[in-house]
Design an enzyme around this catalytic site. Structure first.
Site, short mmCIF file in Angstrom:
data_model
loop_
_atom_site.label_atom_id
_atom_site.label_comp_id
_atom_site.label_asym_id
_atom_site.label_seq_id
_atom_site.Cartn_x
_atom_site.Cartn_y
_atom_site.Cartn_z
N TYR A 16 71.55 84.96 -7.07
CA TYR A 16 72.20 84.83 -5.76
C TYR A 16 73.72 85.02 -5.83
O TYR A 16 74.40 84.85 -4.84
CB TYR A 16 71.85 83.51 -5.09
CG TYR A 16 72.27 82.27 -5.85
CD1 TYR A 16 73.61 81.93 -5.99
CD2 TYR A 16 71.31 81.42 -6.40
CE1 TYR A 16 74.00 80.80 -6.67
CE2 TYR A 16 71.68 80.28 -7.09
CZ TYR A 16 73.04 79.98 -7.22
OH TYR A 16 73.42 78.86 -7.90
N CYS A 43 31.04 46.71 5.83
CA CYS A 43 31.44 47.85 6.67
C CYS A 43 32.32 47.33 7.79
O CYS A 43 31.93 46.39 8.50
CB CYS A 43 30.20 48.54 7.24
SG CYS A 43 30.60 49.75 8.51
N ASP A 48 63.59 76.97 -4.18
CA ASP A 48 63.51 75.58 -4.60
C ASP A 48 63.23 75.54 -6.10
O ASP A 48 62.11 75.36 -6.54
CB ASP A 48 62.39 74.88 -3.82
CG ASP A 48 62.57 73.38 -3.86
OD1 ASP A 48 63.58 72.91 -4.40
OD2 ASP A 48 61.69 72.68 -3.35
N ASP A 101 66.76 63.10 -0.01
CA ASP A 101 68.08 63.70 0.12
C ASP A 101 68.85 63.17 1.32
O ASP A 101 70.02 62.81 1.20
CB ASP A 101 67.98 65.22 0.19
CG ASP A 101 67.55 65.83 -1.14
OD1 ASP A 101 67.42 67.05 -1.24
OD2 ASP A 101 67.34 65.05 -2.09
N CYS A 151 28.76 52.79 3.56
CA CYS A 151 28.03 51.86 4.40
C CYS A 151 26.61 52.41 4.45
O CYS A 151 26.40 53.55 4.85
CB CYS A 151 28.62 51.83 5.80
SG CYS A 151 27.51 51.10 7.01
N LYS A 163 76.06 82.65 4.03
CA LYS A 163 77.35 82.83 3.37
C LYS A 163 78.16 83.84 4.17
O LYS A 163 77.62 84.85 4.62
CB LYS A 163 77.15 83.37 1.94
CG LYS A 163 76.38 82.41 1.05
CD LYS A 163 76.05 83.01 -0.32
CE LYS A 163 75.16 82.02 -1.09
NZ LYS A 163 74.67 82.59 -2.35
N SER A 194 78.61 73.59 -5.62
CA SER A 194 77.38 73.17 -4.94
C SER A 194 77.44 73.62 -3.49
O SER A 194 78.41 74.23 -3.06
CB SER A 194 77.19 71.67 -5.06
OG SER A 194 78.29 71.04 -4.48
N LYS A 240 68.60 73.34 5.65
CA LYS A 240 67.34 72.88 5.06
C LYS A 240 66.22 72.85 6.09
O LYS A 240 66.44 72.47 7.24
CB LYS A 240 67.52 71.46 4.50
CG LYS A 240 68.51 71.34 3.36
CD LYS A 240 67.87 71.75 2.05
CE LYS A 240 68.55 71.15 0.85
NZ LYS A 240 68.16 69.84 0.47
#
Ligand code: D41
Length: 677
Positions: free
Chosen positions: A232, A415, A124, A38, A433, A297, A88, A321
């Site tokens: 929401y 090894c 999310d 993002d 090994c 908000k 958005s 975020k």
């Protein structure tokens, strides 16, 4: 002339940006499989916006800056036009950007003093819109490009937390509810476990799983997926509805039976917002669902209206975020590390990248199978994930961005530390090994394990010091630790006499231990703490263990043929016995092991929960095991007793539900005392 050249360069850059952005949008929105992060995307988008602001003559109607975000819906679902567009959210990736937001709000409104903000966790999942007519669920759609989404009504009907009928007489004639469909973490784990069993494709994260589940054309499949919903906000509303504050809107929705998240809070000013951010970040690992930030908000709708919105996002809302849990970076190299038992583990060396709040430059790759399965190549752009405190992991390579020079990764033949030929047993994912304690890497790991907290618990003997001691050839094996001399230790880099004496004191103190810890500390393959305890209890002393056959061992609970073989093999080696004898001679000792007595509690199953005052959980466990009782981690019908300390967890609730007998710590102590009298 110079101006023309630069104009041409700008035009080229703009075109390249548009081309790249379209490609990234397609992979993000249509394919649900982003190929850049993002912040990277944001940076490109902002760069394009800036260039277009400086050169408005170059703006074209088809530039991504001119479109609404999102892509056309997939053809398979019919399209739904939202009654009101779904906007958005602007993003902030740090506190400065939140401060800027709060300043802009104050400036635009021309008010001083703290603004009331409503703070919501940022779920999310996938934004959707639900249309209710006269309280009945009519239609549900994905957000799509914000104007037009996909009709996923049939799928949404299968989600239990979405009510098909609203409760109450006062519901509006038309109500558009906005919210987020998500998949709880536990459901996601379960789904992937099942996919693993069936050999079908695993989902990368709960968000992708939710998206994939909602996009099923057959709603029976959606119904079988553990999806949930939080609302929401609202879109169009016709009818009686108080649009006073965002908090009152959510209150009403809750009253009508819609799921509103309980963590949502109204706070004062930016400090309230930032406090909410930090508190929510702390709660995040314990939540049953994924969140990727919080949303602020402006709470008063009158103020929201005055602020309005710019193209796609309201000026009154901001998503803050959390630092990304997943990030893109370059796989620069793969090194191979040798573990305590010789296991060769590939480790990814990454171009340092900031993920989930820390800079990551290494990630484990576990084994060659994983590299093969994920088809990783050196030079690849890879997705790195870091969730909570877990070790960072490489999720996948982005094939679309694979450079031409990307190089395949091969298991070394030798090894990397002692150069012995590496062995890979067929059917086993792990390569080893075979040099055992002759390999300095394994020697170091064996000593670190010996000193570790749950083994001999030698506090001052950290990893760095062990490496120093082995590198300088002062210690070859665990027994050598006890013949280290003060002057030798004091001469070591970063040591000095005082620390050296402290360390010797620690060695001395650590000589009093238990047989189980000692056995665990020896680092016998496949012998973890639980097996060490069983061995100690069952065989009681070294002599009996030395002579135990594989059959004898397999008679004890929980020891199978493989573990039995490792144990007999270990004690047969003269070298190992010599070291054990040396350790004992240097003064390591333990109280004689009490064999579990037959008691009234023999065979009973206990579960411990909460904090005990009089003893640690381990001590309680030991005491129970000494009287033949078993201690289990989870409550079931088979549990006989639950011992509840202070602040007990969900185990207590489960015990109450199942009617399991619950003991307080005092009850528990009395019960134990009753046995010995
Ligand atoms: O939890 C969320 N993901 C969330 C998303 C939220 N708590 N609030 C949101 N509020 C809005 C506005 C302010 C535009 C109504 C959102 C979103 N939008 C959103 N989700 C996806 C795109 C926009």
């Amino acid at each position: 002339m110079g101006k023309q050249i630069s104009q041409k360069n700008v035009q080229d850059e703009i075109e390249k940006l548009r081309h790249d952005i379209r490609r990234y949008k397609h992979s993000y929105f249509t394919l649900d499989s982003p190929i850049i992060s993002d912040p990277e995307y944001d940076q490109l988008f902002r760069r394009l916006q800036n260039l277009e602001i400086q050169h408005p003559e170059l703006i074209t109607p088809d530039s991504p800056t001119q479109e609404r975000s999102g892509a056309k819906p997939l053809k398979a679902f019919s399209e739904v036009k939202h009654a009101l567009p779904m906007l958005s959210l602007d993003n902030a990736f740090n506190e400065d950007e939140v401060v800027d937001f709060d300043c802009r709000v104050h400036e635009r409104l021309g008010v001083e003093g703290d603004i009331d903000y409503i703070c919501e966790p940022k779920f999310d999942g996938l934004a959707i819109s639900l249309l209710y007519e006269k309280g009945v669920f009519q239609q549900g759609a994905t957000r799509g490009d914000g104007v037009t989404g996909e009709d996923v009504t049939q799928n949404l009907r299968t989600i239990h937390s979405i009510p098909l009928h609203l409760r109450g007489a006062d519901v509006p004639a038309v109500l558009e509810v906005r919210g987020e469909v998500y998949m709880p973490k536990a459901g996601f784990e379960e789904l992937n476990k099942e996919a693993g069993r069936k050999g079908t494709k695993l989902f990368v994260n709960p968000r992708n799983a939710a998206a994939g589940s909602l996009r099923q054309l057959d709603s029976h499949i959606t119904a079988s997926r553990p999806l949930a919903f939080f609302c929401y906000g609202v879109g169009l509303v016709n009818g009686k509805f108080s649009k006073d504050t965002q908090s009152s809107i959510l209150e009403q929705l809750k009253k009508w039976g819609l799921p509103v998240n309980p963590l949502i809070e109204v706070v004062k000013g930016i400090n309230g917002c930032l406090n909410f951010f930090h508190n929510t970040a702390k709660k995040r690992p314990h939540l049953s669902y994924d969140i990727d930030g919080v949303v602020y908000k402006v709470n008063r709708l009158a103020l929201q209206e005055r602020l309005g919105f710019v193209t796609r996002a309201p000026r009154w809302a901001l998503a803050h975020k959390f630092p990304a849990q997943e990030e893109f970076t370059t796989l620069e190299a793969v090194d191979f590390q040798v573990g305590r038992t010789g296991a060769i583990t590939p480790v990814a060396r990454l171009k340092p990248v900031f993920v989930g709040g820390v800079t990551v430059s290494n990630a484990t790759l576990h084994n060659m199978d994983e590299i093969k399965e994920k088809d990783l190549r050196i030079g690849d752009i890879v997705v790195v994930r870091r969730a909570g405190d877990v070790i960072p992991e490489v999720v996948k390579a982005i094939e679309e961005r694979r450079p031409a020079h990307a190089k395949k990764i091969a298991l070394p033949t030798q090894c990397p530390v002692c150069h012995s030929a590496i062995e890979q047993i067929e059917g086993e994912a792990v390569a080893r090994c075979p040099a055992g304690l002759y390999c300095p890497a394994q020697r170091k790991e064996a000593i670190k394990h010996f000193a570790s907290r749950r083994a001999m618990d030698i506090e001052g003997l950290g990893d760095k010091l062990v490496e120093q001691l082995v590198d300088e050839k002062l210690v070859k094996n665990i027994a050598d630790l006890y013949s280290l001399k003060l002057d030798v230790l004091a001469d070591l880099e970063r040591m000095g006499e005082k620390s050296a004496q402290n360390l010797l004191d620690q060695f001395e103190k650590g000589k009093t231990t238990t047989f189980a810890r000692f056995l665990y500390a020896l680092g016998i393959r496949e012998v973890g703490e639980a097996t060490a305890k069983i061995l100690a209890r069952h065989f009681g002393n070294l002599q009996t263990l030395y002579t135990a056959t594989e059959d004898d061992l397999q008679e004890t609970p929980d020891i199978g043929p493989v573990v039995a073989k490792h144990i007999t093999h270990f004690f047969k080696e003269t070298h190992n016995r010599e070291i054990i004898e040396k350790l004992v001679q240097s003064g390591i000792h333990w109280e004689e092991v009490k064999r579990p007595q037959k008691s009234a509690l023999s065979g009973k199953t206990f579960v411990l929960t909460g904090t005990l005052e009089q003893m640690t959980r381990d001590q309680a466990k030991d005491r129970l095991e000494n009287v033949g009782a078993k201690v289990s981690d989870s409550v079931s019908k088979k549990t006989d007793y639950v011992v509840a300390g202070s602040e007990p967890g969900s185990k207590l609730a489960k015990a109450e539900k199942l009617g399991v007998k619950i003991l307080t710590e005092t009850d528990f102590l009395k019960l134990l005392q009753g046995l010995s009298s």
